[in-house]
Design a protein around this motif. Structure first.
Motif, PDB file in Angstrom:
ATOM      1  N   UNK A  66       0.832  -1.206   0.000  1.00 38.46           N
ATOM      2  CA  UNK A  66       0.000   0.000   0.000  1.00 38.46           C
ATOM      3  C   UNK A  66       0.871   1.263   0.000  1.00 38.46           C
ATOM      4  N   UNK A  67       1.941   1.257   0.809  1.00 35.91           N
ATOM      5  CA  UNK A  67       2.852   2.402   0.848  1.00 35.91           C
ATOM      6  C   UNK A  67       3.510   2.609  -0.512  1.00 35.91           C
ATOM      7  N   UNK A  68       3.922   1.491  -1.141  1.00 35.38           N
ATOM      8  CA  UNK A  68       4.591   1.576  -2.434  1.00 35.38           C
ATOM      9  C   UNK A  68       3.677   2.087  -3.529  1.00 35.38           C
ATOM     10  N   UNK A  69       2.413   1.647  -3.517  1.00 34.81           N
ATOM     11  CA  UNK A  69       1.451   2.096  -4.538  1.00 34.81           C
ATOM     12  C   UNK A  69       1.200   3.591  -4.403  1.00 34.81           C
ATOM     13  N   UNK A  70       1.028   4.045  -3.163  1.00 32.97           N
ATOM     14  CA  UNK A  70       0.785   5.481  -2.921  1.00 32.97           C
ATOM     15  C   UNK A  70       2.013   6.301  -3.308  1.00 32.97           C
ATOM     16  N   UNK A  71       3.204   5.823  -2.929  1.00 30.89           N
ATOM     17  CA  UNK A  71       4.447   6.545  -3.238  1.00 30.89           C
ATOM     18  C   UNK A  71       4.697   6.627  -4.734  1.00 30.89           C
ATOM     19  N   UNK A  72       4.213   5.628  -5.491  1.00 37.88           N
ATOM     20  CA  UNK A  72       4.459   5.608  -6.937  1.00 37.88           C
ATOM     21  C   UNK A  72       3.578   6.597  -7.694  1.00 37.88           C
ATOM     22  N   UNK A  84      11.119 -10.277 -12.246  1.00 35.02           N
ATOM     23  CA  UNK A  84       9.703  -9.960 -12.443  1.00 35.02           C
ATOM     24  C   UNK A  84       9.455  -9.971 -13.947  1.00 35.02           C
ATOM     25  N   UNK A  85       8.787 -11.025 -14.436  1.00 37.06           N
ATOM     26  CA  UNK A  85       8.690 -11.240 -15.886  1.00 37.06           C
ATOM     27  C   UNK A  85       7.783 -10.230 -16.592  1.00 37.06           C
ATOM     28  N   UNK A  86       6.811  -9.660 -15.850  1.00 32.68           N
ATOM     29  CA  UNK A  86       5.905  -8.689 -16.487  1.00 32.68           C
ATOM     30  C   UNK A  86       6.674  -7.488 -17.021  1.00 32.68           C
ATOM     31  N   UNK A  87       7.681  -7.036 -16.261  1.00 28.95           N
ATOM     32  CA  UNK A  87       8.483  -5.888 -16.689  1.00 28.95           C
ATOM     33  C   UNK A  87       9.913  -6.310 -17.022  1.00 28.95           C
ATOM     34  N   UNK A  88      10.185  -7.619 -16.928  1.00 28.67           N
ATOM     35  CA  UNK A  88      11.488  -8.195 -17.271  1.00 28.67           C
ATOM     36  C   UNK A  88      12.631  -7.506 -16.532  1.00 28.67           C
ATOM     37  N   UNK A 102       6.977   1.699 -11.689  1.00 30.28           N
ATOM     38  CA  UNK A 102       7.806   2.455 -12.642  1.00 30.28           C
ATOM     39  C   UNK A 102       8.031   1.654 -13.914  1.00 30.28           C
ATOM     40  N   UNK A 103       8.293   0.353 -13.742  1.00 32.77           N
ATOM     41  CA  UNK A 103       8.501  -0.514 -14.906  1.00 32.77           C
ATOM     42  C   UNK A 103       7.256  -0.627 -15.759  1.00 32.77           C
ATOM     43  N   UNK A 104       6.105  -0.732 -15.085  1.00 32.66           N
ATOM     44  CA  UNK A 104       4.835  -0.810 -15.822  1.00 32.66           C
ATOM     45  C   UNK A 104       4.584   0.468 -16.615  1.00 32.66           C
ATOM     46  N   UNK A 105       4.896   1.616 -16.001  1.00 39.65           N
ATOM     47  CA  UNK A 105       4.704   2.894 -16.698  1.00 39.65           C
ATOM     48  C   UNK A 105       5.591   2.983 -17.943  1.00 39.65           C
TER      49      UNK A 105
END
Length: 350
Positions: free
Chosen positions: A74-80, A173-177, A211-214
């Motif tokens: 939750x902290x990481x999602x908010x910070x991102x 993490x394969x989604x963002x490699x 960040x990787x997803x963005x």
């Protein structure tokens, strides 16, 4: 040379003594090894491979780990959310407390399912504080856990004075490699064994994931924008030529109908199929799958429109023309929705 019975007994006794020393040393080493952080980490790996939940729980404080990971997530999602003002982040933080219980339940269930079956997904739902049902698999997907591959143990640092240790667990993490090293804390128990009690940098993982997803979405939007601009420029020219042919003649003329059909089959349809194939070849982030499917379906409907229109130029059947018109409406609707969704995504990743 013949050995005397006394000599033989001495050799036999020495051999027995050597075996006992080796066995004793081995047992002493084993008793020492099983009470190390390294042994605990190895035992956890084996429990996952063997789908042994009881053994896994013996070496992992699941409740503590999951609670910490939830807070970190939750902290990481908010910070991102870098584009949000501070007051909005404070409001999100307050709101996040409502979702802690279902997230904890989802992560516990997912972890248990993963150890049991090798899959995080369960297809179950959990309820939030107000009783609203939340998809557990969606939460697990957002956490990035479902796309992790274990790569090995990076390091183990043990502090024997206070009975604590920190281990670095390498994953991809394969989604963002992207690779990542989780910092895992272990504590020595009263019986001398060690137990994993927390994952200390899950917020950093979530930040790296977001960040990787963005970046992945930015690359997708950039790549597909170039494809669409390139293909649709020629397509627009061909459609303009088609309208010019129509304006110069009449649909009652067989020559005009033949010319229109030739333009559709030899210019427009090949161009649309090239656009379709180019879009299909693009690697699509999970968060852009809805947008990508809209684009593909819009292209598919436009192809169907021109195929029906070309068919109508031959059979002059009103039903064929209606089908063509319906497909054109679908294509325009989906193109409009895709454009709106593109703008929304672009606003989210600024």
């Amino acid at each position: 040379m013949v050995l005397s019975m006394r000599t033989k007994l001495k050799i036999f006794a020495a051999a027995i003594l050597l075996v006992l020393v080796v066995i004793g040393g081995g047992l002493a080493y084993f008793n020492f090894y099983v009470k190390t952080p390294e042994y605990t980490l190895k035992a956890i790996q084996e429990s996952i491979q063997n789908h042994d939940v009881d053994e896994f729980n013996k070496y992992v404080n699941v409740d503590n780990v999951v609670a910490g990971v939830t807070n970190n997530m939750l902290d990481g999602i908010i910070a991102s959310q870098t584009n949000l003002p501070e007051e909005a982040k404070v409001a999100m933080n307050s709101l996040a407390t409502m979702f802690k219980a279902p997230i904890v339940a989802s992560l516990q269930e997912g972890l248990n399912n993963y150890v049991k079956t090798g899959s995080w997904k369960s297809g179950n739902t959990t309820a939030d504080a107000q009783g609203a049902m939340i998809n557990s698999d969606m939460i697990l997907e957002q956490s990035g856990l479902t796309d992790l591959t274990f790569e090995g143990i990076d390091y183990v640092n043990t502090n024997e004075d206070n009975g604590t240790a920190e281990a670095g667990i390498k994953v991809t993490q394969s989604e963002i490699n992207q690779p990542f090293v989780f910092k895992v804390s272990l504590e020595e128990q009263a019986d001398g064994y060690w137990k994993v009690v927390s994952v200390d940098n899950f917020a950093d993982f979530i930040k790296a994931l977001e960040d990787g997803r963005k970046e992945f979405i930015k690359d997708y939007l950039s790549q597909t924008a170039l494809i669409i601009i390139d293909k649709e420029k020629i397509l627009t020219e061909n459609e303009a030529n088609l309208n010019a042919t129509l304006n110069l003649g009449t649909l009652g003329s067989s020559q005009t109908r033949t010319d229109l059909k030739n333009d559709i089959e030899n210019k427009i349809l090949p161009q649309l199929k090239e656009l379709q194939e180019a879009l299909q070849s693009v690697e699509v982030p999970k968060s852009a799958e809805t947008l990508h499917n809209l684009r593909l379906k819009a292209c598919e409907s436009k192809i169907a429109y021109y195929q029906d229109y070309a068919k109508w130029l031959d059979d002059k059947d009103i039903k064929t023309l209606r089908e063509a018109t319906d497909n054109l409406k679908k294509a325009k609707t989906m193109e409009y929705e895709a454009n709106l969704l593109t703008k929304r995504i672009e606003g989210q990743i600024k």
